[in-house]
Scaffold this motif. Structure first.
Motif, PDB file in Angstrom:
ATOM      1  N   CYS A  18       0.825  -1.209   0.000  1.00  0.00           N
ATOM      2  CA  CYS A  18       0.000   0.000   0.000  1.00  0.00           C
ATOM      3  C   CYS A  18       0.856   1.254   0.000  1.00  0.00           C
ATOM      4  O   CYS A  18       0.344   2.361  -0.152  1.00  0.00           O
ATOM      5  CB  CYS A  18      -0.925   0.028   1.220  1.00  0.00           C
ATOM      6  N   SER A  19       2.158   1.083   0.197  1.00  0.00           N
ATOM      7  CA  SER A  19       3.034   2.246   0.321  1.00  0.00           C
ATOM      8  C   SER A  19       4.139   2.239  -0.724  1.00  0.00           C
ATOM      9  O   SER A  19       5.150   2.915  -0.552  1.00  0.00           O
ATOM     10  CB  SER A  19       3.642   2.281   1.726  1.00  0.00           C
ATOM     11  N   VAL A  20       3.941   1.455  -1.773  1.00  0.00           N
ATOM     12  CA  VAL A  20       4.903   1.404  -2.874  1.00  0.00           C
ATOM     13  C   VAL A  20       4.145   1.784  -4.144  1.00  0.00           C
ATOM     14  O   VAL A  20       3.066   1.229  -4.406  1.00  0.00           O
ATOM     15  CB  VAL A  20       5.478  -0.024  -3.032  1.00  0.00           C
ATOM     16  N   LEU A  21       4.676   2.722  -4.896  1.00  0.00           N
ATOM     17  CA  LEU A  21       4.020   3.075  -6.152  1.00  0.00           C
ATOM     18  C   LEU A  21       4.311   2.003  -7.199  1.00  0.00           C
ATOM     19  O   LEU A  21       5.446   1.530  -7.314  1.00  0.00           O
ATOM     20  CB  LEU A  21       4.517   4.435  -6.656  1.00  0.00           C
ATOM     21  N   THR A  22       3.302   1.656  -7.949  1.00  0.00           N
ATOM     22  CA  THR A  22       3.475   0.605  -8.958  1.00  0.00           C
ATOM     23  C   THR A  22       4.550   0.994  -9.969  1.00  0.00           C
ATOM     24  O   THR A  22       5.317   0.149 -10.439  1.00  0.00           O
ATOM     25  CB  THR A  22       2.133   0.342  -9.665  1.00  0.00           C
ATOM     26  N   HIS A  23       4.625   2.274 -10.285  1.00  0.00           N
ATOM     27  CA  HIS A  23       5.650   2.710 -11.249  1.00  0.00           C
ATOM     28  C   HIS A  23       7.059   2.402 -10.747  1.00  0.00           C
ATOM     29  O   HIS A  23       7.983   2.299 -11.544  1.00  0.00           O
ATOM     30  CB  HIS A  23       5.507   4.219 -11.516  1.00  0.00           C
ATOM     31  N   ALA A  24       7.219   2.257  -9.435  1.00  0.00           N
ATOM     32  CA  ALA A  24       8.555   2.035  -8.870  1.00  0.00           C
ATOM     33  C   ALA A  24       9.008   0.578  -8.974  1.00  0.00           C
ATOM     34  O   ALA A  24      10.152   0.269  -8.665  1.00  0.00           O
ATOM     35  CB  ALA A  24       8.569   2.465  -7.402  1.00  0.00           C
ATOM     36  N   VAL A  25       8.131  -0.329  -9.386  1.00  0.00           N
ATOM     37  CA  VAL A  25       8.519  -1.748  -9.398  1.00  0.00           C
ATOM     38  C   VAL A  25       8.660  -2.298 -10.822  1.00  0.00           C
ATOM     39  O   VAL A  25       8.676  -3.506 -11.024  1.00  0.00           O
ATOM     40  CB  VAL A  25       7.539  -2.635  -8.585  1.00  0.00           C
ATOM     41  N   ARG A  26       8.779  -1.392 -11.781  1.00  0.00           N
ATOM     42  CA  ARG A  26       8.807  -1.852 -13.176  1.00  0.00           C
ATOM     43  C   ARG A  26       9.931  -2.837 -13.466  1.00  0.00           C
ATOM     44  O   ARG A  26       9.767  -3.744 -14.237  1.00  0.00           O
ATOM     45  CB  ARG A  26       8.913  -0.651 -14.119  1.00  0.00           C
TER      46      ARG A  26
END
Ligand code: FES
Ligand code: FES
Length: 214
Positions: free
Chosen positions: A114-122
């Motif tokens: 809930c505290s990680v942006l999806t864009h950050a896990v590409r």
């Protein structure tokens, strides 16, 4: 009423879901638990999406598969997993980094989704509760530990606890009970079932050690 009749009335219906079945369903895919709180959040965030917030098509590696989804700039990984990819085993409790219900592994390390942006896990590998069992359906040793000990009450917190444990056991495969308690201390259980949870997770740790010695 005859004795035979009363036995028929009292006995469980043939298709009754046992506690073991219920727990197994949640362990594998988190399918047996719902929460009014995130139904409320769903309607709120859907409204945001409808207004248009610059969605962009992303490809992310989830459970060993490359998955594509239209993702908003401000969208969290938990939201993408649950509402774009249908991976509802990742629970949303607080949605603000307090309860650990949304814990997933990113490159093997536990994170609050809930505290990680999806864009950050590409460029990273995401593992959720749905990806923990082997492709042949064999449960992960920690999942099996929960089955063995019949841990958890409502099991809403279970996927998060399991993912946190799996991450912790990678760095400490032979913890004491108190070390494991510390390792999963970022996860909360509303049912306050901590003693039973720890027993189940300790059994999971034991299962993991046994599996690695085979
Ligand atoms: S939902 Fe992410 S920490 Fe509570
Ligand atoms: S068992 Fe119910 S919230 Fe943990």
């Amino acid at each position: 009423m005859s004795d035979v009749d009363s036995k028929e009335t009292i006995g469980p219906p043939p298709n009754t879901l046992s506690r073991r079945d219920l727990i197994k369903g949640v362990i594998v895919g988190g399918v047996a638990v719902s929460s009014a709180s995130y139904l409320f959040r769903a309607s709120t965030l859907s409204g945001q999406s409808a207004r248009g917030t610059g969605e962009r098509l992303l490809t992310i590696n989830v459970n060993g598969q490359l998955r594509r989804a239209d993702v908003m700039r401000q969208e969290t990984l938990a939201w993408t997993l649950r509402h774009k990819l249908g991976l509802t085993g990742t629970k949303l409790g607080c949605d603000r980094a307090e309860c650990g219900s949304c814990t997933v592994l990113i490159d093997g390390v536990p994170y609050y989704a809930c505290s990680v942006l999806t864009h950050a896990v590409r460029d990273r590998k995401v593992l959720t509760i749905e990806g923990l069992a082997s492709p042949d359906g064999r449960l992960h040793p920690v999942q099996q530990g929960v089955i063995d000990e019949q841990g958890f009450q409502c099991a809403f917190c279970m996927p998060g606890f399991i993912m946190a444990s799996v991450g912790f056991l990678k760095i400490n495969p032979n913890p004491t009970r108190s070390e494991l308690a510390h390792g999963v201390s970022g996860n909360l259980c509303r049912c306050q079932d901590y003693d039973k949870i720890l027993t189940a997770l300790m059994r999971g740790a034991e299962n993991m050690r046994r599996a690695s010695n085979v």
